[in-house]
Design an enzyme around this catalytic site. Structure first.
Site, PDB file in Angstrom:
ATOM      1  N   TYR A 144      60.856   8.963  66.759  1.00  0.00           N
ATOM      2  CA  TYR A 144      60.538   7.640  66.214  1.00  0.00           C
ATOM      3  C   TYR A 144      59.732   6.799  67.219  1.00  0.00           C
ATOM      4  CZ  TYR A 144      63.658   9.296  62.604  1.00  0.00           C
ATOM      5  OH  TYR A 144      64.215  10.049  61.612  1.00  0.00           O
ATOM      6  N   THR A 164      72.157   8.182  59.507  1.00  0.00           N
ATOM      7  CA  THR A 164      71.596   7.576  58.304  1.00  0.00           C
ATOM      8  C   THR A 164      72.287   8.161  57.084  1.00  0.00           C
ATOM      9  OG1 THR A 164      69.490   7.132  59.334  1.00  0.00           O
ATOM     10  CG2 THR A 164      69.448   7.507  56.957  1.00  0.00           C
ATOM     11  N   PRO A 201      75.228   8.240  65.546  1.00  0.00           N
ATOM     12  CA  PRO A 201      74.548   7.460  64.501  1.00  0.00           C
ATOM     13  C   PRO A 201      74.028   8.377  63.398  1.00  0.00           C
ATOM     14  CG  PRO A 201      73.183   7.642  66.475  1.00  0.00           C
ATOM     15  CD  PRO A 201      74.523   8.208  66.827  1.00  0.00           C
ATOM     16  N   GLY A 240      78.260  14.271  65.091  1.00  0.00           N
ATOM     17  CA  GLY A 240      77.611  13.771  63.891  1.00  0.00           C
ATOM     18  C   GLY A 240      78.258  14.347  62.651  1.00  0.00           C
ATOM     19  N   HIS A 288      67.301   3.021  69.419  1.00  0.00           N
ATOM     20  CA  HIS A 288      66.999   4.391  68.980  1.00  0.00           C
ATOM     21  C   HIS A 288      65.658   4.836  69.588  1.00  0.00           C
ATOM     22  CE1 HIS A 288      66.916   8.034  66.967  1.00  0.00           C
ATOM     23  NE2 HIS A 288      67.051   7.676  65.713  1.00  0.00           N
ATOM     24  N   GLN A 348      72.942   0.791  65.866  1.00  0.00           N
ATOM     25  CA  GLN A 348      71.707   1.408  66.344  1.00  0.00           C
ATOM     26  C   GLN A 348      70.491   0.677  65.765  1.00  0.00           C
ATOM     27  OE1 GLN A 348      70.202   5.334  65.042  1.00  0.00           O
ATOM     28  NE2 GLN A 348      70.257   5.941  67.189  1.00  0.00           N
TER      29      GLN A 348
HETATM   30  C1  LIG Z   1      72.886  12.884  57.896  1.00  0.00           C
HETATM   31  C2  LIG Z   1      72.359  12.639  59.274  1.00  0.00           C
HETATM   32  C3  LIG Z   1      71.740  11.435  59.571  1.00  0.00           C
HETATM   33  C4  LIG Z   1      71.304  11.168  60.865  1.00  0.00           C
HETATM   34  N1  LIG Z   1      70.776   9.917  61.153  1.00  0.00           N
HETATM   35  C5  LIG Z   1      70.546   9.570  62.443  1.00  0.00           C
HETATM   36  C6  LIG Z   1      70.231   8.230  62.781  1.00  0.00           C
HETATM   37  O1  LIG Z   1      70.174   7.310  61.943  1.00  0.00           O
HETATM   38  N2  LIG Z   1      70.011   7.960  64.078  1.00  0.00           N
HETATM   39  C7  LIG Z   1      70.085   8.923  65.052  1.00  0.00           C
HETATM   40  O2  LIG Z   1      69.884   8.619  66.228  1.00  0.00           O
HETATM   41  N3  LIG Z   1      70.395  10.190  64.759  1.00  0.00           N
HETATM   42  C8  LIG Z   1      70.655  10.533  63.486  1.00  0.00           C
HETATM   43  N4  LIG Z   1      71.066  11.809  63.181  1.00  0.00           N
HETATM   44  C9  LIG Z   1      71.278  12.777  64.273  1.00  0.00           C
HETATM   45  C10 LIG Z   1      72.753  12.769  64.702  1.00  0.00           C
HETATM   46  O3  LIG Z   1      73.070  11.551  65.350  1.00  0.00           O
HETATM   47  C11 LIG Z   1      73.046  13.931  65.674  1.00  0.00           C
HETATM   48  O4  LIG Z   1      72.171  13.848  66.757  1.00  0.00           O
HETATM   49  C12 LIG Z   1      72.888  15.292  65.000  1.00  0.00           C
HETATM   50  O5  LIG Z   1      73.568  15.341  63.754  1.00  0.00           O
HETATM   51  C13 LIG Z   1      73.423  16.406  65.904  1.00  0.00           C
HETATM   52  O6  LIG Z   1      74.795  16.185  66.171  1.00  0.00           O
HETATM   53  P1  LIG Z   1      75.927  17.072  65.441  1.00  0.00           P
HETATM   54  O7  LIG Z   1      75.572  18.516  65.731  1.00  0.00           O
HETATM   55  O8  LIG Z   1      77.214  16.656  66.063  1.00  0.00           O
HETATM   56  O9  LIG Z   1      75.844  16.778  63.970  1.00  0.00           O
HETATM   57  C14 LIG Z   1      71.465  12.132  61.886  1.00  0.00           C
HETATM   58  C15 LIG Z   1      72.047  13.360  61.574  1.00  0.00           C
HETATM   59  C16 LIG Z   1      72.510  13.617  60.294  1.00  0.00           C
HETATM   60  C17 LIG Z   1      73.195  14.916  60.002  1.00  0.00           C
END
Ligand SMILES: Cc1cc2nc3c(=O)[nH]c(=O)nc-3n(C[C@H](O)[C@H](O)[C@H](O)COP(=O)(O)O)c2cc1C
Length: 367
Positions: free
Chosen positions: A182, A28, A26, A322, A177, A102
């Protein structure tokens, strides 16, 4: 597709067949810049491009007006929002993908600017001392209002209602979430919850809000389409502090979740180096694999190699990616081909419009 790699093998989650074990985490992206905060045609295009994931988990979507904490994030509580999401779910299904939404409430990470000057809601009146991303830019967070029992009960109903909305919009399931500092996380940890009623004090009481939400949500949708997200060792981020009761709290929650038939739990490895933080757990997948009998999605800084390894070692069933999914819309295909991966541009993660959102090409479209 080459099925040799563990990530590329299909997976049956409850009664849902996923074509691979690559989950889009997920994220944002702040593109719902319209008065209704409804998903737009741009969202449809963005998720369509990524529908080769075994499962997409959408960006956090607020469950009520009070739940919001960032600019231009979509909700799933109003009719216009549900209509917008319907088109997203439909296109992902047309492309042969699966998608969960989510459900999100930021609690004390919000700011009065989102609430006509009124305070954000949280378990206790404790300022996280971080920044809130408001319409006027980053601002210091404030001391939130301690939620009354009625406000807690209303919030539980907001989760139930939006879960029902999500099923009506055609999603395959929902993810609560309950992570990343949060509202739910604020209930779990002592640094943000000093309540003396049935929602604070003991581990059981600090977990109560989560279980009440699940018990309400499962009245309106199948239990095996509910996922939950946790980041047990989050420390020094979003106002979260690990203490001696933090990991025992997550142990209690996750063990108790064995009583449910959930779609999955979605765990994050620590976002920061916590090897020197007292009481933090440095190996989240390993610890919770032994405590939880259902499906585990693991997240946090994984790449193709680490993802294949953790599944092959059986510490997790699926891996969520992500940032790699931001810049590589066809990530599963690239893994299958052992192809080069595109780098993401951090500066346009949250900016309006197509740039940095829908303009990352897939391999086939590259000129
Ligand atoms: C731009 C951005 C927005 C994110 N928004 C959310 C979100 O809305 N909900 C959530 O649970 N995690 C959010 N995360 C965390 C990601 O889901 C993930 O846990 C994090 O990027 C680490 O994973 P990665 O190393 O594969 O990027 C966000 C991360 C990024 C980079």
């Amino acid at each position: 597709m080459n099925k040799e790699q563990a990530l590329l093998k299909d997976y049956t989650m409850g009664n849902l067949k996923l074509k691979n074990r690559i989950v889009m985490a997920p994220m944002t992206r702040s593109r719902a810049n319209n008065p209704e905060n409804a998903p737009t045609d741009l969202h449809v295009e963005y998720y369509k491009q990524r529908s080769s994931a075994g499962l997409i988990i959408t960006e956090g979507s607020q469950v009520s007006k009070k739940a919001v904490g960032y600019i231009n994030t979509p909700g799933i509580y109003s009719k216009a929002q549900v209509e917008g999401w319907k088109k997203v779910a439909q296109v992902v299904h047309e492309e042969g993908g699966k998608i969960f939404i989510q459900l999100w409430h930021v609690g004390r990470i919000s700011h009065p600017d989102f609430h006509n000057g009124e305070l954000p809601h949280a378990p206790s009146a404790i300022n996280p001392h971080v920044k809130s991303f408001t319409p006027e830019g980053f601002k210091d967070t404030v001391t939130p209002k301690e939620m009354t029992i009625d406000e807690i009960k209303l919030t539980i109903q907001n989760f139930k209602q939006t879960a029902e909305n999500a099923m009506g919009a055609g999603f395959d399931g929902i993810e609560v979430h309950s992570s990343n500092g949060y509202l739910f996380h604020q209930f779990f940890n002592k640094c943000s919850n000093i309540r003396t009623d049935e929602y604070g004090g003991s581990i059981e009481n600090r977990a109560r809000f989560l279980f009440e939400v699940i018990d309400e949500i499962k009245k309106v949708m199948p239990e095996n389409r509910i996922g939950l997200r946790f980041n047990p060792s989050m420390h020094g981020v979003s106002g979260m502090i690990v203490d001696e009761e933090t990991i025992p709290t997550f142990d209690y929650i996750i063990k108790r979740l064995n009583e449910y038939d959930l779609a999955y739990i979605h765990l994050s490895e620590p976002f920061t180096n916590v090897s020197k933080v007292p009481y933090a757990e440095t190996h989240i997948a390993k610890r919770y694999r032994t405590l939880y009998k259902g499906a585990i999605i693991i997240n946090g800084n994984f790449d193709q190699e680490k993802g294949n390894k953790i599944i092959a070692e059986e510490f997790a069933d699926l891996v969520s990616f992500g940032k790699l999914f931001i810049s590589n819309p066809d990530l599963p295909e690239r893994f299958a081909q052992n192809a080069e991966l595109a780098k993401w541009d951090l500066s346009i993660f949250y900016t309006p419009g197509a740039k940095g959102y829908t303009d990352y090409p897939s391999m086939l479209n590259r000129t």
